[in-house]
Design a protein around this motif. Sequence first.
Motif, mmCIF file in Angstrom:
data_model
loop_
_atom_site.group_PDB
_atom_site.id
_atom_site.type_symbol
_atom_site.label_atom_id
_atom_site.label_comp_id
_atom_site.label_asym_id
_atom_site.label_seq_id
_atom_site.Cartn_x
_atom_site.Cartn_y
_atom_site.Cartn_z
ATOM 1 N N UNK A 33 0.604 -1.111 -0.033
ATOM 2 C CA UNK A 33 -0.018 0.050 -0.070
ATOM 3 C C UNK A 33 0.937 1.384 0.017
ATOM 4 N N UNK A 34 2.135 1.050 -0.165
ATOM 5 C CA UNK A 34 3.131 2.296 -0.122
ATOM 6 C C UNK A 34 3.640 2.628 1.275
ATOM 7 N N UNK A 35 3.158 1.799 2.361
ATOM 8 C CA UNK A 35 3.685 2.288 3.621
ATOM 9 C C UNK A 35 5.007 2.001 3.886
ATOM 10 N N UNK A 36 5.611 2.283 4.961
ATOM 11 C CA UNK A 36 6.995 2.134 5.330
ATOM 12 C C UNK A 36 7.177 0.983 6.518
ATOM 13 N N UNK A 37 8.135 0.234 6.074
ATOM 14 C CA UNK A 37 8.456 -0.851 6.921
ATOM 15 C C UNK A 37 9.924 -0.672 7.210
ATOM 16 N N UNK A 38 10.128 -0.748 8.625
ATOM 17 C CA UNK A 38 11.474 -0.585 9.117
ATOM 18 C C UNK A 38 12.001 -1.820 9.610
ATOM 19 N N UNK A 39 13.395 -2.138 9.453
ATOM 20 C CA UNK A 39 13.994 -3.324 10.046
ATOM 21 C C UNK A 39 14.954 -2.947 10.852
ATOM 22 N N UNK A 40 14.828 -3.748 12.055
ATOM 23 C CA UNK A 40 15.853 -3.330 13.172
ATOM 24 C C UNK A 40 17.204 -4.230 13.147
ATOM 25 N N UNK A 41 18.237 -4.175 12.869
ATOM 26 C CA UNK A 41 19.231 -5.182 12.957
ATOM 27 C C UNK A 41 19.697 -5.580 14.303
ATOM 28 N N UNK A 42 19.244 -4.844 15.353
ATOM 29 C CA UNK A 42 19.671 -5.246 16.727
ATOM 30 C C UNK A 42 18.445 -6.174 17.445
ATOM 31 N N UNK A 43 18.802 -7.428 17.854
ATOM 32 C CA UNK A 43 17.625 -8.037 18.402
ATOM 33 C C UNK A 43 17.045 -7.264 19.817
ATOM 34 N N UNK A 44 15.973 -7.436 20.026
ATOM 35 C CA UNK A 44 15.020 -7.041 21.233
ATOM 36 C C UNK A 44 14.329 -8.061 21.635
ATOM 37 N N UNK A 45 14.126 -9.245 21.013
ATOM 38 C CA UNK A 45 13.356 -10.279 21.616
ATOM 39 C C UNK A 45 14.317 -11.754 21.505
ATOM 40 N N UNK A 46 14.029 -12.341 22.528
ATOM 41 C CA UNK A 46 14.755 -13.687 22.867
ATOM 42 C C UNK A 46 13.689 -14.683 22.002
#
Length: 700
Positions: free
Chosen positions: A558-571
Amino acid sequence: MAVVTDGSGVPGVGDIGPLPALPYVEKKSAILRKLAGIEAFPLAIDSRNIEETVRVVTALSPSFGAVNLEGVSEPRCLDIKNRLASECDLPVFQDGSDGIPVVCLAALLNSLKLVGKRIENVRIVLSGTEANGMPVAEFLSAAGAGDIIVCDRSGAIHKRRPGPTNWVKERVAMSTNPRQVKGGPAKALSGADVFVSLSGPPVLTRELLSSMARNAILFYLTDCTPDLFSRPETDSGTPVIATTCPVLPNQLTACLVFPGFLRGALDARASSVTIAMKTAAAMSLADMVPESMLDYELVIPRVLTPGLIPNMARAVADAAAASGAARTAPKAVARGWGRRGGRKAAGGMRHEAAASGTAGTSGAGRRVAILMGAYNGARHIREQLDSILMQDHGDWTLTVSDDGSTDGTLEILDAYREQWGPERLAVVRGPRRGFCRNFLSLADREDLAADYFAWADQDDIWLPDKLSRSLALIAPAGQDAPTLYCGRTAIVDEHDVLRGLSPLRSAPPPEFANALVQSLAGGNTMVFNRPARELIRVGCGLDPVSHDWWAYQVVTGSGGLAVYDPRPTVRYRQHGGNAVGSNMSVAGLLSRVRKAWGGTFREMNAKNLSALEAVSDRLTAESRDLLAAFSQLSRGGGRLKAMRIVREHGFYRRSLFQQMSLYFGVFMRRVWHGATPDATRDFSPSATALKFPLPTANLR
């Protein structure tokens, strides 16, 4: 108690002044309130004069039962701590000189048990002096270590070393290095059993490690990330490694100490911090890992280990009484608090703080509705709930959709709801049509009003900054366009032992051409805004393969923004009961290969296409063109034509190997589009071939 700073040495940012440092001590105060029920007051002093700082705190000391000195530069923090300890009739605690030595001794005692050595017989090398090095050296010496060498930039510190010095280094020279070893790190480390890095880069070369004794013990108390750290290879046995990194095993952090220690000191109404109290804290911390459970990846407990804080509080209070520092009789110390509230006390939690939303970075326009799908999760759901409670962003609510659990999950949720209150935790009945429909039904609930929404699995563990970090990355985009946050995960087994990291998804940025053939990251990492929620909830009336892959597709389409975080915040916990399945066995891999060649993934691809075509009016013109081409690709045709469609329209997966597997799958008329709720949950054989449990040695 008071948490005092002058802003001259805030961890990670340095000299920022008292006003910018105030949120740091506010956060520390909130942690003390949440974990140990301590009413802590943040106190920022606008002065760099030691005499003035001591005078201010001393004048206010009748109002407090203890002082926690934070964010003060080295070695001034030691000067201020020593002055306050002598002039105030209350315990003065500082993480570097009190908390870190306790953590080091506890981890060292368990590590020595693991490798079959005794503290009085080992050689220890410390890198770094000032606020941490001297207290660690002196505390380990008091515990029985006789051969300790402390090194700084100029090499080993000894009595006759020329050059600039200060009172800290003079004291170190007089109390350590009994063999008067001279020279640099290579000389000091020769034959050493233990290396503790308190400054500098967290890397020990193979050559230096090879010169150490067999089965060396390595503690890194400097900032390090999983990608920069790997287990050094050596012919001298397996080293025991502990670091400050929260997603690696054996995290060394003062958070293991100060809540329980300060609670015990306050319960005893202690007049000072004594060696006996610190030793009792270290023994209590070490005992939280039974000898039967000791392992190279488990020599120190995690911060949220049930019972850690009340057990340490009782041990510290009893030691204060025994050493004459307590004003309260031992029998009255830390008893009621340690048992009150059952589960609350066992985890060291106070649900009132959570209900008030006072923690961390909560603010206007950043309320988060956490959406958790649950089904027979009694074994692990407590750890996930506790980790959510520990978030440093406090403005959140949790709604759990239970899909028909029969194992006690509902009873656990009821107990937590009673503790937290119904306004904080709600439990609803799921649709009982699989995990995807369960999560999408949560996104579709009209009664959930929030600025952002976060999916959560029942058996993971969130790091404390999971929400605050995701909001920091997507909140600047506002609420005008759909925005989705997702990221990398730390992969752990059912016992929360780290097995590796999910593959790093590098450039190009997340987009629809990738979303059609591969999900970027797991739903357990995803946070999205209101416009993205309106798109995602449409899937509840359709039949996509998985909620997270659908979110990635519909937001980017839909033209939205997806941001990928390279630092883990979930185990991310991998085990046999995962809804999408575990990749931690050869049998799991073979099962996925059979599915790929049996046509299962072609059927999944058809479901995704059908769902996307139903919302084509919400897609951009470019995305509709890609969808049409992809539909043509997946519905057959000649091999060469299919290969040309992939190349011309730019469909891609995020590694060369996976891209080659896509071409191969298209050529063989088996278009593999594995739904990947996490980088470790990819359905495709091309992806799972790379996703056996990763040893710590391969984290680089």
